[in-house]
Design a protein around this motif. Structure first.
Motif, PDB file in Angstrom:
ATOM      1  N   GLU A  18      -9.384   0.715  10.158  1.00 46.38           N
ATOM      2  CA  GLU A  18      -8.312  -0.251   9.890  1.00 46.38           C
ATOM      3  C   GLU A  18      -7.048   0.458   9.401  1.00 46.38           C
ATOM      4  O   GLU A  18      -5.930   0.101   9.781  1.00 46.38           O
ATOM      5  CB  GLU A  18      -8.761  -1.281   8.846  1.00 46.38           C
ATOM      6  CG  GLU A  18      -7.702  -2.340   8.564  1.00 46.38           C
ATOM      7  CD  GLU A  18      -8.169  -3.359   7.533  1.00 46.38           C
ATOM      8  OE1 GLU A  18      -7.325  -4.177   7.117  1.00 46.38           O
ATOM      9  OE2 GLU A  18      -9.352  -3.332   7.148  1.00 46.38           O
ATOM     10  N   THR A  19      -7.229   1.472   8.570  1.00 39.40           N
ATOM     11  CA  THR A  19      -6.078   2.244   8.086  1.00 39.40           C
ATOM     12  C   THR A  19      -5.407   2.994   9.228  1.00 39.40           C
ATOM     13  O   THR A  19      -4.172   3.045   9.314  1.00 39.40           O
ATOM     14  CB  THR A  19      -6.529   3.242   7.002  1.00 39.40           C
ATOM     15  OG1 THR A  19      -7.129   2.534   5.923  1.00 39.40           O
ATOM     16  CG2 THR A  19      -5.344   4.042   6.484  1.00 39.40           C
ATOM     17  N   GLU A  69       4.291  -3.023   5.161  1.00 38.95           N
ATOM     18  CA  GLU A  69       4.437  -1.569   5.058  1.00 38.95           C
ATOM     19  C   GLU A  69       5.197  -0.992   6.256  1.00 38.95           C
ATOM     20  O   GLU A  69       6.008  -0.066   6.110  1.00 38.95           O
ATOM     21  CB  GLU A  69       3.063  -0.905   4.933  1.00 38.95           C
ATOM     22  CG  GLU A  69       2.367  -1.135   3.599  1.00 38.95           C
ATOM     23  CD  GLU A  69       1.619  -2.450   3.519  1.00 38.95           C
ATOM     24  OE1 GLU A  69       0.956  -2.707   2.492  1.00 38.95           O
ATOM     25  OE2 GLU A  69       1.675  -3.241   4.495  1.00 38.95           O
ATOM     26  N   ALA A  70       4.948  -1.535   7.447  1.00 39.44           N
ATOM     27  CA  ALA A  70       5.664  -1.074   8.641  1.00 39.44           C
ATOM     28  C   ALA A  70       7.150  -1.401   8.544  1.00 39.44           C
ATOM     29  O   ALA A  70       8.006  -0.583   8.906  1.00 39.44           O
ATOM     30  CB  ALA A  70       5.054  -1.699   9.897  1.00 39.44           C
ATOM     31  N   ASN A 129       0.859  -1.188   0.000  1.00 41.31           N
ATOM     32  CA  ASN A 129       0.000   0.000   0.000  1.00 41.31           C
ATOM     33  C   ASN A 129       0.897   1.239   0.000  1.00 41.31           C
ATOM     34  O   ASN A 129       1.405   1.656   1.039  1.00 41.31           O
ATOM     35  CB  ASN A 129      -0.916  -0.024   1.222  1.00 41.31           C
ATOM     36  CG  ASN A 129      -1.908   1.128   1.232  1.00 41.31           C
ATOM     37  OD1 ASN A 129      -1.638   2.206   0.714  1.00 41.31           O
ATOM     38  ND2 ASN A 129      -3.070   0.893   1.826  1.00 41.31           N
ATOM     39  N   LEU A 151      -0.158   4.281   2.283  1.00 41.40           N
ATOM     40  CA  LEU A 151       0.090   4.053   3.706  1.00 41.40           C
ATOM     41  C   LEU A 151       1.576   4.229   4.021  1.00 41.40           C
ATOM     42  O   LEU A 151       1.947   4.822   5.047  1.00 41.40           O
ATOM     43  CB  LEU A 151      -0.381   2.652   4.097  1.00 41.40           C
ATOM     44  CG  LEU A 151      -0.238   2.274   5.570  1.00 41.40           C
ATOM     45  CD1 LEU A 151      -1.061   3.203   6.455  1.00 41.40           C
ATOM     46  CD2 LEU A 151      -0.656   0.812   5.783  1.00 41.40           C
ATOM     47  N   HIS A 171       0.462   1.770  14.121  1.00 41.03           N
ATOM     48  CA  HIS A 171       1.486   0.742  14.286  1.00 41.03           C
ATOM     49  C   HIS A 171       2.797   1.157  13.609  1.00 41.03           C
ATOM     50  O   HIS A 171       3.883   0.948  14.171  1.00 41.03           O
ATOM     51  CB  HIS A 171       0.997  -0.588  13.696  1.00 41.03           C
ATOM     52  CG  HIS A 171       2.030  -1.672  13.759  1.00 41.03           C
ATOM     53  ND1 HIS A 171       2.259  -2.416  14.891  1.00 41.03           N
ATOM     54  CD2 HIS A 171       2.924  -2.107  12.828  1.00 41.03           C
ATOM     55  CE1 HIS A 171       3.235  -3.274  14.659  1.00 41.03           C
ATOM     56  NE2 HIS A 171       3.651  -3.113  13.412  1.00 41.03           N
ATOM     57  N   ILE A 172       2.720   1.751  12.417  1.00 40.67           N
ATOM     58  CA  ILE A 172       3.931   2.193  11.711  1.00 40.67           C
ATOM     59  C   ILE A 172       4.700   3.200  12.554  1.00 40.67           C
ATOM     60  O   ILE A 172       5.924   3.123  12.690  1.00 40.67           O
ATOM     61  CB  ILE A 172       3.564   2.788  10.336  1.00 40.67           C
ATOM     62  CG1 ILE A 172       3.142   1.672   9.372  1.00 40.67           C
ATOM     63  CG2 ILE A 172       4.735   3.580   9.752  1.00 40.67           C
ATOM     64  CD1 ILE A 172       2.609   2.170   8.045  1.00 40.67           C
ATOM     65  N   LYS A 213      -3.251   0.709  11.317  1.00 41.69           N
ATOM     66  CA  LYS A 213      -1.988   0.397  10.651  1.00 41.69           C
ATOM     67  C   LYS A 213      -1.017   1.580  10.714  1.00 41.69           C
ATOM     68  O   LYS A 213       0.187   1.402  10.929  1.00 41.69           O
ATOM     69  CB  LYS A 213      -2.246   0.002   9.199  1.00 41.69           C
ATOM     70  CG  LYS A 213      -2.815  -1.403   9.040  1.00 41.69           C
ATOM     71  CD  LYS A 213      -2.837  -1.816   7.576  1.00 41.69           C
ATOM     72  CE  LYS A 213      -3.175  -3.286   7.435  1.00 41.69           C
ATOM     73  NZ  LYS A 213      -3.130  -3.724   6.007  1.00 41.69           N
ATOM     74  N   PHE A 245       3.819  -5.891   9.811  1.00 43.00           N
ATOM     75  CA  PHE A 245       3.282  -6.109   8.465  1.00 43.00           C
ATOM     76  C   PHE A 245       4.214  -5.402   7.485  1.00 43.00           C
ATOM     77  O   PHE A 245       5.052  -4.576   7.883  1.00 43.00           O
ATOM     78  CB  PHE A 245       1.817  -5.657   8.328  1.00 43.00           C
ATOM     79  CG  PHE A 245       1.536  -4.247   8.762  1.00 43.00           C
ATOM     80  CD1 PHE A 245       1.732  -3.174   7.905  1.00 43.00           C
ATOM     81  CD2 PHE A 245       1.038  -3.999  10.033  1.00 43.00           C
ATOM     82  CE1 PHE A 245       1.450  -1.880   8.289  1.00 43.00           C
ATOM     83  CE2 PHE A 245       0.755  -2.702  10.429  1.00 43.00           C
ATOM     84  CZ  PHE A 245       0.960  -1.644   9.555  1.00 43.00           C
TER      85      PHE A 245
END
Length: 314
Positions: free
Chosen positions: A243-244, A271-272, A186, A189, A250-251, A247, A269
Motif C-alpha cells: 500500500e505504501t 500527501e501527493a 504521513n 511518505l 502515485h506521488i 502511494k 490524496f
C-alpha cells in the motif's frame, strides 16, 4: 596568461579566457564571406561572439558544447556587448591546466557548498523511519555522484551545477517545517516523495558540460523513469508494504499536477497534493527570481511568457 571572465568584460578591452561554446553556427555575411556566430558562457554570464577572420583555420578546432580557449576584443552591437573572436581552440586540462583551466570552473553553480547541501539532505533522510529510509538510502547511494552535481533541469528551474541537490534540500526542509501544521499527514511518505519525485532525471539528463536530455529522457520522460527506478529498488529490498509503494508511485506520477503539465495523473490524496505544491513553490520562486535578476530593465521586466506578465523589480 591573464584570464578574463564575462562579468569583467569592458568595451574595447582585449581579453583571453576559457568559456563554453554553447552555440556554434557557420554563416555568410551579405558579401558572401563565411563567419562564425557563437554563444559563449562561463560561470559569470553569457555573450555573443563573432569570428570574422581566419574562419577556415579555426572552424574545425572545436564544436558546440565544447570548452574553448578564446582570444578576442569586446565590442558592442545593438547596445549589448559582443566579443570579436580572433583565436579559438578546444580547451583541455592537458593543454591548458597549467593556465588554470578546469571545466567545472566554467559552470554556474548553486551558492551553497555542495558538501553542506549533501549534509542537509542526509539530515532529512535520517528523519525518515525505516523501511522507507532504507529505500531512499539505497537509491541516493547508488546515484550519489550525479545527485550532488547535476542541474535540476536543462532549461527550467535550477539549471545550474548542484541545482538538483539544492532543489531536494529546499523542498525537503520546507516540507519538514510545514508538516507540523498538518499532523494528520504521513510525514515519512511526503519526505520520501520529495526526495524521489525527480529521481528519474539521473537518467534523463546527460553529463555534458551543456546538459541536455538523453534519448531515454526524450522517449520515456523522467517521471516514468523515476517510478521504474523506485519500484525496482523496492522489489530488491522486499520490505516496503504494498500500500505504501502504491502511494509513493502515485506521488511520483502526479507530482507535476496534471497531464497538461507532464504528470500521468492528478494528485488524489493529501500527501501527493502536498508534494506537488512544495515542488511547484520552489520551482516557481526560483524562476521568478532568475527572471528578475537577468532582465536588463529598471522597474519592470519585459514580458515573461511563463508568468504571462511583466514582473515588478523594485
Amino acid at each position: 596568461m591573464k584570464l578574463t571572465q564575462i562579468t569583467d568584460f569592458k568595451l574595447g578591452r582585449s581579453i583571453q579566457g576559457f568559456f563554453i561554446c554553447k552555440e556554434k553556427h557557420l554563416r555568410f555575411t551579405r558579401n558572401g564571406d563565411l563567419y562564425l556566430d557563437l554563444l559563449l558562457s562561463d560561470a559569470t554570464g553569457v555573450i555573443q561572439g563573432k569570428m570574422w577572420d581566419l574562419v577556415d583555420e579555426f572552424q574545425d578546432r572545436f564544436n558546440g558544447g565544447d570548452p574553448v580557449a578564446v582570444k578576442g576584443k569586446v565590442g558592442e552591437f545593438n547596445e549589448l556587448q559582443q566579443l570579436t573572436v580572433t583565436q579559438i581552440n578546444l580547451a583541455s586540462s592537458h593543454q591548458y591546466g597549467k593556465y588554470g583551466f578546469s571545466p567545472e570552473l566554467l559552470l554556474k553553480s548553486v551558492d551553497e557548498p555542495l558538501d553542506e547541501l549533501w549534509s542537509r539532505l542526509l539530515k532529512i533522510l535520517k528523519s525518515i523511519k525505516k523501511p522507507l529510509r532504507d529505500l531512499v538510502s539505497a537509491i541516493i547511494n547508488e546515484y550519489a555522484e550525479k545527485i550532488r552535481t547535476m542541474p535540476a533541469s536543462v532549461n527550467h528551474h535550477h539549471p545550474v551545477r548542484g541545482g538538483f541537490l539544492k532543489h531536494l534540500v529546499t523542498t525537503g526542509e520546507m516540507a519538514s517545517d510545514l508538516l507540523r501544521h498538518y499532523p494528520a499527514l504521513n510525514s515519512d511518505l511526503i519526505l520520501v516523495g520529495i526526495i524521489l519525485h525527480d529521481i528519474g532525471k539521473v537518467k534523463s539528463i546527460n553529463d555534458d558540460l551543456i546538459p541536455s536530455h538523453t534519448d531515454v529522457g526524450k522517449l520515456i520522460g523522467h517521471i516514468v523513469i523515476g517510478r521504474d527506478i523506485v519500484m525496482e529498488v523496492a522489489r530488491e529490498l522486499g520490505n516496503i508494504p504494498q500500500e505504501t509503494l502504491i502511494k509513493l508511485e502515485h506521488i511520483i506520477l502526479s507530482h507535476q499536477g496534471s497531464p497538461e503539465k507532464g504528470s500521468a495523473i492528478l494528485p488524489k490524496f493529501p500527501e501527493a497534493l502536498f508534494v506537488h505544491y512544495i515542488d511547484q513553490l520552489d520551482g516557481r520562486i526560483t524562476l521568478i527570481l532568475d527572471a528578475i535578476e537577468k532582465d536588463p530593465n529598471t522597474n519592470w521586466t519585459g514580458y515573461q511568457s511563463i508568468f504571462k506578465s511583466e514582473l515588478y523589480k523594485k
